[in-house]
Design a protein around this motif. Sequence first.
Motif, PDB file in Angstrom:
ATOM      1  N   ASN A  91       0.821  -1.213   0.000  1.00  0.00           N
ATOM      2  CA  ASN A  91       0.000   0.000   0.000  1.00  0.00           C
ATOM      3  C   ASN A  91       0.855   1.263   0.000  1.00  0.00           C
ATOM      4  O   ASN A  91       0.529   2.255  -0.677  1.00  0.00           O
ATOM      5  CB  ASN A  91      -0.920   0.016   1.213  1.00  0.00           C
ATOM      6  N   LEU A  92       1.929   1.245   0.759  1.00  0.00           N
ATOM      7  CA  LEU A  92       2.793   2.419   0.827  1.00  0.00           C
ATOM      8  C   LEU A  92       3.483   2.682  -0.510  1.00  0.00           C
ATOM      9  O   LEU A  92       3.685   3.841  -0.894  1.00  0.00           O
ATOM     10  CB  LEU A  92       3.834   2.236   1.940  1.00  0.00           C
ATOM     11  N   ILE A  93       3.844   1.621  -1.217  1.00  0.00           N
ATOM     12  CA  ILE A  93       4.432   1.806  -2.555  1.00  0.00           C
ATOM     13  C   ILE A  93       3.426   2.472  -3.482  1.00  0.00           C
ATOM     14  O   ILE A  93       3.754   3.434  -4.200  1.00  0.00           O
ATOM     15  CB  ILE A  93       4.892   0.455  -3.122  1.00  0.00           C
ATOM     16  N   TYR A  94       2.183   1.993  -3.472  1.00  0.00           N
ATOM     17  CA  TYR A  94       1.153   2.624  -4.293  1.00  0.00           C
ATOM     18  C   TYR A  94       0.896   4.061  -3.845  1.00  0.00           C
ATOM     19  O   TYR A  94       0.661   4.942  -4.681  1.00  0.00           O
ATOM     20  CB  TYR A  94      -0.143   1.820  -4.219  1.00  0.00           C
ATOM     21  N   MET A  95       0.921   4.302  -2.537  1.00  0.00           N
ATOM     22  CA  MET A  95       0.657   5.639  -2.008  1.00  0.00           C
ATOM     23  C   MET A  95       1.725   6.637  -2.450  1.00  0.00           C
ATOM     24  O   MET A  95       1.439   7.827  -2.630  1.00  0.00           O
ATOM     25  CB  MET A  95       0.600   5.598  -0.478  1.00  0.00           C
ATOM     26  N   ILE A  96       2.941   6.178  -2.653  1.00  0.00           N
ATOM     27  CA  ILE A  96       4.029   7.068  -3.065  1.00  0.00           C
ATOM     28  C   ILE A  96       4.002   7.318  -4.568  1.00  0.00           C
ATOM     29  O   ILE A  96       4.073   8.464  -5.026  1.00  0.00           O
ATOM     30  CB  ILE A  96       5.395   6.478  -2.647  1.00  0.00           C
ATOM     31  N   PHE A  97       3.874   6.264  -5.354  1.00  0.00           N
ATOM     32  CA  PHE A  97       4.045   6.386  -6.799  1.00  0.00           C
ATOM     33  C   PHE A  97       2.768   6.823  -7.521  1.00  0.00           C
ATOM     34  O   PHE A  97       2.845   7.628  -8.453  1.00  0.00           O
ATOM     35  CB  PHE A  97       4.551   5.065  -7.379  1.00  0.00           C
ATOM     36  N   VAL A  98       1.614   6.294  -7.136  1.00  0.00           N
ATOM     37  CA  VAL A  98       0.385   6.623  -7.867  1.00  0.00           C
ATOM     38  C   VAL A  98       0.043   8.109  -7.773  1.00  0.00           C
ATOM     39  O   VAL A  98      -0.143   8.764  -8.808  1.00  0.00           O
ATOM     40  CB  VAL A  98      -0.781   5.738  -7.393  1.00  0.00           C
ATOM     41  N   PRO A  99      -0.049   8.722  -6.579  1.00  0.00           N
ATOM     42  CA  PRO A  99      -0.360  10.157  -6.541  1.00  0.00           C
ATOM     43  C   PRO A  99       0.683  11.018  -7.242  1.00  0.00           C
ATOM     44  O   PRO A  99       0.328  11.984  -7.942  1.00  0.00           O
ATOM     45  CB  PRO A  99      -0.417  10.467  -5.038  1.00  0.00           C
ATOM     46  N   ALA A 100       1.975  10.672  -7.067  1.00  0.00           N
ATOM     47  CA  ALA A 100       3.024  11.476  -7.695  1.00  0.00           C
ATOM     48  C   ALA A 100       2.912  11.440  -9.214  1.00  0.00           C
ATOM     49  O   ALA A 100       2.975  12.484  -9.885  1.00  0.00           O
ATOM     50  CB  ALA A 100       4.398  10.981  -7.249  1.00  0.00           C
ATOM     51  N   LEU A 101       2.720  10.257  -9.792  1.00  0.00           N
ATOM     52  CA  LEU A 101       2.625  10.139 -11.247  1.00  0.00           C
ATOM     53  C   LEU A 101       1.358  10.797 -11.782  1.00  0.00           C
ATOM     54  O   LEU A 101       1.389  11.489 -12.806  1.00  0.00           O
ATOM     55  CB  LEU A 101       2.669   8.667 -11.654  1.00  0.00           C
ATOM     56  N   VAL A 102       0.239  10.587 -11.098  1.00  0.00           N
ATOM     57  CA  VAL A 102      -1.023  11.178 -11.559  1.00  0.00           C
ATOM     58  C   VAL A 102      -0.949  12.697 -11.536  1.00  0.00           C
ATOM     59  O   VAL A 102      -1.344  13.374 -12.496  1.00  0.00           O
ATOM     60  CB  VAL A 102      -2.199  10.675 -10.699  1.00  0.00           C
ATOM     61  N   ILE A 103      -0.419  13.272 -10.458  1.00  0.00           N
ATOM     62  CA  ILE A 103      -0.337  14.731 -10.331  1.00  0.00           C
ATOM     63  C   ILE A 103       0.605  15.303 -11.391  1.00  0.00           C
ATOM     64  O   ILE A 103       0.276  16.294 -12.068  1.00  0.00           O
ATOM     65  CB  ILE A 103       0.122  15.131  -8.925  1.00  0.00           C
ATOM     66  N   MET A 104       1.771  14.694 -11.564  1.00  0.00           N
ATOM     67  CA  MET A 104       2.739  15.231 -12.523  1.00  0.00           C
ATOM     68  C   MET A 104       2.217  15.158 -13.953  1.00  0.00           C
ATOM     69  O   MET A 104       2.293  16.138 -14.706  1.00  0.00           O
ATOM     70  CB  MET A 104       4.074  14.476 -12.394  1.00  0.00           C
ATOM     71  N   ILE A 105       1.695  13.998 -14.348  1.00  0.00           N
ATOM     72  CA  ILE A 105       1.192  13.852 -15.718  1.00  0.00           C
ATOM     73  C   ILE A 105      -0.012  14.758 -15.953  1.00  0.00           C
ATOM     74  O   ILE A 105      -0.128  15.406 -17.000  1.00  0.00           O
ATOM     75  CB  ILE A 105       0.847  12.378 -15.991  1.00  0.00           C
TER      76      ILE A 105
END
Length: 316
Positions: A91-105
Amino acid sequence: MSETNRLTNPALPAPKKGWMQKSRSQKRIFLFLAITPAFGGYLLFTLYPNLMSVYYSLLNWNGISEPQFVGLQNYVTLFQDKYVWRALYHNLIYMIFVPALVIMISLLLAYLLTNKSYKGTPIFKVLFFFPNVLSSVVVALLWAFVYDGSFGLLNSLLRLVGVNIGEFYWLGDIRTALWAIIPPYVWAGVGFYVVIFMNAMVTIPKSLYESAILDGATPMTRLFKITIPLIMPIIRVGALFLVLGSLKGFEHVLILTNGGPAGSTDVIGLYMFNLAFGAEYHNYGYASAVGMFLFVVLVIAKFITDKYMTNRSVEY
């Protein structure tokens, strides 16, 4: 009518003193009738189930037999359960990468569509938003086709560029399964935030960008010095929703891998679901304890997001 005139002329009728009280009573009745359905639904479908989950977490109960009160034993078992901590790590891996990628893109696409004045901007908005219209099951099934080893789209694209990895199943290998879950979440979430960020960017006065251009600011400088600071409150809210969603969501994982292979993609929400409704376990008490643990994790994640993402708004 004044009290003096009424005393000098007793025949005059007395003023109606209760009309204000009647108006206030009608207003209270209207507010009560307007709020009751929503508040009743909240009590029935949100507050009551959550309170019952707290009670169930203190029981040893499979949903059929007589429940046994075990106190805090479920929580003791939880902190000794290695599968809970493995799921939390995922869950923590998803919490770090998913929001960061979605916001940046989403920020980059919204900035390009807003400031480059493309002729097909409305069409692009519809295309980007389209994945958000699809249900989680449909999105997961589409990406299961993409990752398929025999006729999957990803392997076909790799062969086109000269990379032949054979019939490699991305969701069936421990090394790649966890990371393969991230693109479906990103693909499904980008379109919504592109539209949100575009609507926020169009409110920024064009004069700010024109002044920056005259000063020699590059497009990236304008993005980081003007656009992002001015829409930071919107970005903050979006990041909060993405963080909480990546912690409690498990639909894509359930459809794509069901936590496999060998538990390498298991998350807390899916682990709790399998404990309560899976074929192997039917322990509503322990599943409720895991749910309470997830609630605490969500609250902590919310406080961390509030602390490290500024809520300061920039005025122009």
